[in-house]
Scaffold this motif. Structure first.
Motif, PDB file in Angstrom:
ATOM      1  N   LEU A  81       0.805  -1.215   0.000  1.00 15.10           N
ATOM      2  CA  LEU A  81       0.000   0.000   0.000  1.00 15.10           C
ATOM      3  C   LEU A  81       0.842   1.270   0.000  1.00 15.10           C
ATOM      4  CD1 LEU A  81      -2.740  -1.046   2.579  1.00 15.10           C
ATOM      5  CD2 LEU A  81      -2.876  -1.112   0.084  1.00 15.10           C
ATOM      6  N   LYS A  82       2.095   1.165  -0.450  1.00 12.35           N
ATOM      7  CA  LYS A  82       2.981   2.325  -0.405  1.00 12.35           C
ATOM      8  C   LYS A  82       2.551   3.439  -1.374  1.00 12.35           C
ATOM      9  CE  LYS A  82       6.315   0.399  -3.716  1.00 12.35           C
ATOM     10  NZ  LYS A  82       7.728   0.043  -3.931  1.00 12.35           N
ATOM     11  N   SER A  83       1.703   3.105  -2.328  1.00 16.02           N
ATOM     12  CA  SER A  83       1.231   4.145  -3.262  1.00 16.02           C
ATOM     13  C   SER A  83       0.036   4.906  -2.691  1.00 16.02           C
ATOM     14  CB  SER A  83       0.842   3.525  -4.598  1.00 16.02           C
ATOM     15  OG  SER A  83      -0.259   2.632  -4.444  1.00 16.02           O
ATOM     16  N   MET A  84      -0.509   4.446  -1.565  1.00 14.65           N
ATOM     17  CA  MET A  84      -1.673   5.109  -0.988  1.00 14.65           C
ATOM     18  C   MET A  84      -1.250   6.320  -0.167  1.00 14.65           C
ATOM     19  SD  MET A  84      -4.081   3.324  -2.217  1.00 14.65           S
ATOM     20  CE  MET A  84      -5.407   4.165  -1.358  1.00 14.65           C
ATOM     21  N   ARG A  85      -2.122   7.340  -0.165  1.00 19.04           N
ATOM     22  CA  ARG A  85      -1.889   8.548   0.628  1.00 19.04           C
ATOM     23  C   ARG A  85      -3.103   8.752   1.524  1.00 19.04           C
ATOM     24  NH1 ARG A  85       2.153   7.348  -0.996  1.00 19.04           N
ATOM     25  NH2 ARG A  85       3.726   8.499  -2.195  1.00 19.04           N
ATOM     26  N   TYR A  86      -2.808   8.949   2.852  1.00 23.18           N
ATOM     27  CA  TYR A  86      -3.860   9.093   3.858  1.00 23.18           C
ATOM     28  C   TYR A  86      -3.671  10.424   4.578  1.00 23.18           C
ATOM     29  CZ  TYR A  86      -4.286   4.035   3.191  1.00 23.18           C
ATOM     30  OH  TYR A  86      -4.427   2.787   2.656  1.00 23.18           O
ATOM     31  N   LEU A  87      -4.782  10.981   5.022  1.00 23.91           N
ATOM     32  CA  LEU A  87      -4.745  12.204   5.809  1.00 23.91           C
ATOM     33  C   LEU A  87      -5.941  12.196   6.750  1.00 23.91           C
ATOM     34  CD1 LEU A  87      -3.559  14.983   6.507  1.00 23.91           C
ATOM     35  CD2 LEU A  87      -5.040  15.942   4.717  1.00 23.91           C
ATOM     36  N   LEU A  88      -5.636  12.300   8.059  1.00 24.80           N
ATOM     37  CA  LEU A  88      -6.678  12.396   9.083  1.00 24.80           C
ATOM     38  C   LEU A  88      -6.377  13.635   9.912  1.00 24.80           C
ATOM     39  CD1 LEU A  88      -9.163  11.136  10.428  1.00 24.80           C
ATOM     40  CD2 LEU A  88      -7.604   9.877  11.948  1.00 24.80           C
ATOM     41  N   ASP A  90      -7.838  16.789  12.764  1.00 29.43           N
ATOM     42  CA  ASP A  90      -8.856  17.083  13.775  1.00 29.43           C
ATOM     43  C   ASP A  90      -9.644  18.311  13.369  1.00 29.43           C
ATOM     44  OD1 ASP A  90      -7.227  19.226  14.174  1.00 29.43           O
ATOM     45  OD2 ASP A  90      -6.440  18.561  16.116  1.00 29.43           O
ATOM     46  N   ARG A  91     -10.483  18.804  14.276  1.00 29.54           N
ATOM     47  CA  ARG A  91     -11.346  19.951  13.970  1.00 29.54           C
ATOM     48  C   ARG A  91     -10.533  21.186  13.605  1.00 29.54           C
ATOM     49  NH1 ARG A  91     -16.638  19.533  15.995  1.00 29.54           N
ATOM     50  NH2 ARG A  91     -17.032  17.613  17.170  1.00 29.54           N
ATOM     51  N   ASP A  92      -9.347  21.319  14.224  1.00 30.61           N
ATOM     52  CA  ASP A  92      -8.529  22.529  14.032  1.00 30.61           C
ATOM     53  C   ASP A  92      -7.545  22.386  12.874  1.00 30.61           C
ATOM     54  OD1 ASP A  92      -9.795  23.668  16.206  1.00 30.61           O
ATOM     55  OD2 ASP A  92      -8.360  22.729  17.610  1.00 30.61           O
ATOM     56  N   GLY A  93      -7.581  21.292  12.139  1.00 28.24           N
ATOM     57  CA  GLY A  93      -6.709  21.113  10.985  1.00 28.24           C
ATOM     58  C   GLY A  93      -5.388  20.480  11.303  1.00 28.24           C
ATOM     59  N   ARG A  94      -5.169  20.052  12.572  1.00 31.78           N
ATOM     60  CA  ARG A  94      -3.915  19.388  12.907  1.00 31.78           C
ATOM     61  C   ARG A  94      -3.954  17.952  12.405  1.00 31.78           C
ATOM     62  NH1 ARG A  94      -4.906  22.344  17.660  1.00 31.78           N
ATOM     63  NH2 ARG A  94      -5.915  20.505  18.557  1.00 31.78           N
ATOM     64  N   VAL A  95      -2.794  17.486  11.938  1.00 31.38           N
ATOM     65  CA  VAL A  95      -2.699  16.143  11.383  1.00 31.38           C
ATOM     66  C   VAL A  95      -2.662  15.144  12.513  1.00 31.38           C
ATOM     67  CG1 VAL A  95      -1.343  14.575   9.959  1.00 31.38           C
ATOM     68  CG2 VAL A  95      -1.518  16.991   9.331  1.00 31.38           C
ATOM     69  N   ILE A  96      -3.565  14.189  12.418  1.00 27.13           N
ATOM     70  CA  ILE A  96      -3.592  13.112  13.408  1.00 27.13           C
ATOM     71  C   ILE A  96      -2.808  11.919  12.895  1.00 27.13           C
ATOM     72  CG2 ILE A  96      -5.104  11.555  14.674  1.00 27.13           C
ATOM     73  CD1 ILE A  96      -7.297  13.658  14.480  1.00 27.13           C
ATOM     74  N   ALA A  97      -2.988  11.612  11.637  1.00 24.31           N
ATOM     75  CA  ALA A  97      -2.283  10.478  11.029  1.00 24.31           C
ATOM     76  C   ALA A  97      -2.269  10.679   9.521  1.00 24.31           C
ATOM     77  CB  ALA A  97      -2.942   9.161  11.393  1.00 24.31           C
ATOM     78  N   GLY A  98      -1.322  10.011   8.871  1.00 24.66           N
ATOM     79  CA  GLY A  98      -1.300  10.036   7.415  1.00 24.66           C
ATOM     80  C   GLY A  98       0.025  10.480   6.844  1.00 24.66           C
ATOM     81  N   ASN A  99       0.145  10.376   5.540  1.00 25.69           N
ATOM     82  CA  ASN A  99       1.371  10.739   4.816  1.00 25.69           C
ATOM     83  C   ASN A  99       1.094  11.668   3.647  1.00 25.69           C
ATOM     84  OD1 ASN A  99      -0.022   8.936   3.265  1.00 25.69           O
ATOM     85  ND2 ASN A  99       1.735   7.672   2.709  1.00 25.69           N
ATOM     86  N   ALA A 100      -0.083  12.344   3.644  1.00 23.14           N
ATOM     87  CA  ALA A 100      -0.443  13.260   2.572  1.00 23.14           C
ATOM     88  C   ALA A 100      -0.326  14.697   3.058  1.00 23.14           C
ATOM     89  CB  ALA A 100      -1.869  12.988   2.095  1.00 23.14           C
TER      90      ALA A 100
END
Length: 466
Positions: A81-88, A90-100
């Motif tokens: 799944l190395k070609s996948m890009r994730y972005l999670l 919070d409400r304030d726009g801070r990155v919780i998890a992901g590589n996008a």
């Protein structure tokens, strides 16, 4: 051959037009292929992203946002799944998890974004993504930046490059082919021009070359040759008519001069009046000859100008037979008719009447006393056949081809009244009506057959004459 002249030829312009249309067709075809490939690659990416989003949303339903975060971190560790890009976020726009990259706008639905490829910031990778808002206000985006899009981008560049090369090749071949075709066509045209100039400058017997290919140039050359043959024939006919006029009118004009000379020496009014009457008769003969020549020329002009109408041929022939019956009786000849009823043709009634009157008068004039003359008319397939047959002296076979010439007279007929224009008038009227005319041996005598296009009808009814 000069290049500018080559480029102005119609063949080169037609070739260039064809090349332009072909190039446009190729461009449209390749453009459709390009759009289909792009659509396929985009649909493939959308399907991958859609399945991943559905997988993460099921995790949210089961365990909330922490379950989504744990699943993203887990999937980032999987090599497949190395070609996948994730972005999670919070409400304030801070990155919780992901590589996008961070999505400040938090775009919803399907969208594209770009990110650096590897450690080189100048190399850009395009990512197909899908964004949605989670229940607790967090934002989730999933994208795919695998080989499909990269391969598509490479294919796109190669396809555009190949399209350019193909279009250049098509244009180059079209220009070369157009120049070659123009050269070949101009070479044939130049030959035709050279031959026509030679004909104009004094080689009337020369003709344009006609090949065996039966192409448009061969058909044009054949038509021009036919036209030249017709012009030559008309020129020969004109020269022959001029000679015949000079020969045949010399005698009446000579007699006219003698009569005028004799009248100039006369003193008494009575003999002078007789001389003037004979001179007037000679002038009338010459005028009738010229009027007949003019009439033949008018008939043989443009057949399309001939006024045509349905002509009841049987009725016309019966009328002519009654009119000429007395002339045959006075000449001591036997006249018969064999005319089928209800025959009809399309043509000019007056001219057709003149045609058959001339044939009857010709037979009456040249046949001796006691001769038999028969007028026949019958229908046949596609037309009507009319013939005038007699058992008189006839016409020798070697002279039948000449009797339709204007002012031509058989040697034995030069002492009889006439101008030698009767059969010429017959031939002109027949040609104007698209009819065939033939002279045959009646054994003894002569048979003149005229075949007119028309409508045939009932069997013949024989009516003997006097």
């Amino acid at each position: 051959m000069p290049l500018p002249r080559l480029l102005r030829t119609s063949s080169f312009r037609l070739t260039l037009l064809y090349a332009t249309l072909f190039t446009a067709s190729v461009a449209i075809l390749l453009g459709i292929v390009y759009l289909e490939i792009r659509s396929y690659a985009t649909d493939l990416q959308d399907e991958i992203v859609k399945r991943e989003v559905q997988y993460l949303r099921r995790a949210e339903k089961d365990g909330g946002t922490p379950a989504v975060q744990a699943l993203i971190e887990q999937r980032l560790q999987q090599p497949l799944l190395k070609s996948m890009r994730y972005l999670l976020q919070d409400r304030d726009g801070r990155v919780i998890a992901g590589n996008a990259p961070v999505q400040a706008e938090r775009r919803q639905g399907r969208f594209w974004f770009q990110m650096p490829k590897g450690d080189n910031p100048k190399r850009i990778r395009t990512v197909r993504a899908y964004g949605l808002q989670l229940k607790d206000g967090r934002y989730l985006a999933v994208g795919e930046a695998g080989k499909a899009i990269e391969e598509f981008q490479g294919l796109q560049s190669a396809l555009l490059r190949d399209i350019g090369y193909a279009l250049l090749a098509v244009l180059a071949l079209a220009l070369a082919g157009g120049a070659l075709m123009s050269h070949l066509m101009l070479r044939r045209v130049e030959r035709l021009v050279r031959d026509t100039r030679a004909i104009i400058l004094g080689e009337p017997a020369r003709r344009l070359p006609v090949g065996s290919g039966d192409d448009e140039f061969d058909r044009l050359s054949a038509s021009v040759n036919q036209m030249l043959d017709r012009i030559d024939a008309q020129g020969d006919s004109l020269r022959q008519v001029s000679n015949d006029i000079a020969h045949d009118l010399r005698t009446p004009l000579g007699r006219l001069r003698q009569q005028l000379e004799r009248g100039r020496r006369l003193q008494d009014i009575g003999p002078l009046h007789a001389v003037l009457e004979r001179a007037t008769a000679e002038v009338d003969t010459a005028l009738r000859t010229f009027a007949s020549l003019l009439h033949i020329a008018q008939i043989g002009g443009d057949p399309r100008r001939l006024q045509r109408e349905p002509v009841p041929l049987s009725e016309l022939l019966e009328t002519l037979a009654e009119v000429h019956q007395s002339a045959f009786e006075a000449a001591g000849q036997h006249f018969h008719t064999d005319i089928a009823p209800d025959l009809e043709v399309v043509g000019n009634r007056d001219l057709l009447g003149q045609l058959f009157s001339n044939l009857l008068e010709n037979a009456c004039r040249h046949c001796p006393r006691g001769a038999h003359v028969t007028l026949r008319a019958a229908g046949e397939r596609g037309g009507v056949r009319v013939s005038v047959a007699d058992d008189g002296p006839g016409i020798p076979a070697d002279e039948r081809a000449h009797v339709f010439r204007r002012l031509y007279r058989l040697e034995r007929s030069r002492t009889t009244p006439g101008s030698g224009l009767g059969l010429s008038m017959v031939e002109a009227v027949a040609r104007a009506h698209g009819a065939d005319i033939a002279l045959d041996d009646n054994r003894p005598g002569l048979e003149v057959r005229v075949r007119l296009p028309g409508v045939a009808s009932a069997p013949a009814v024989r009516r003997p004459g006097a």
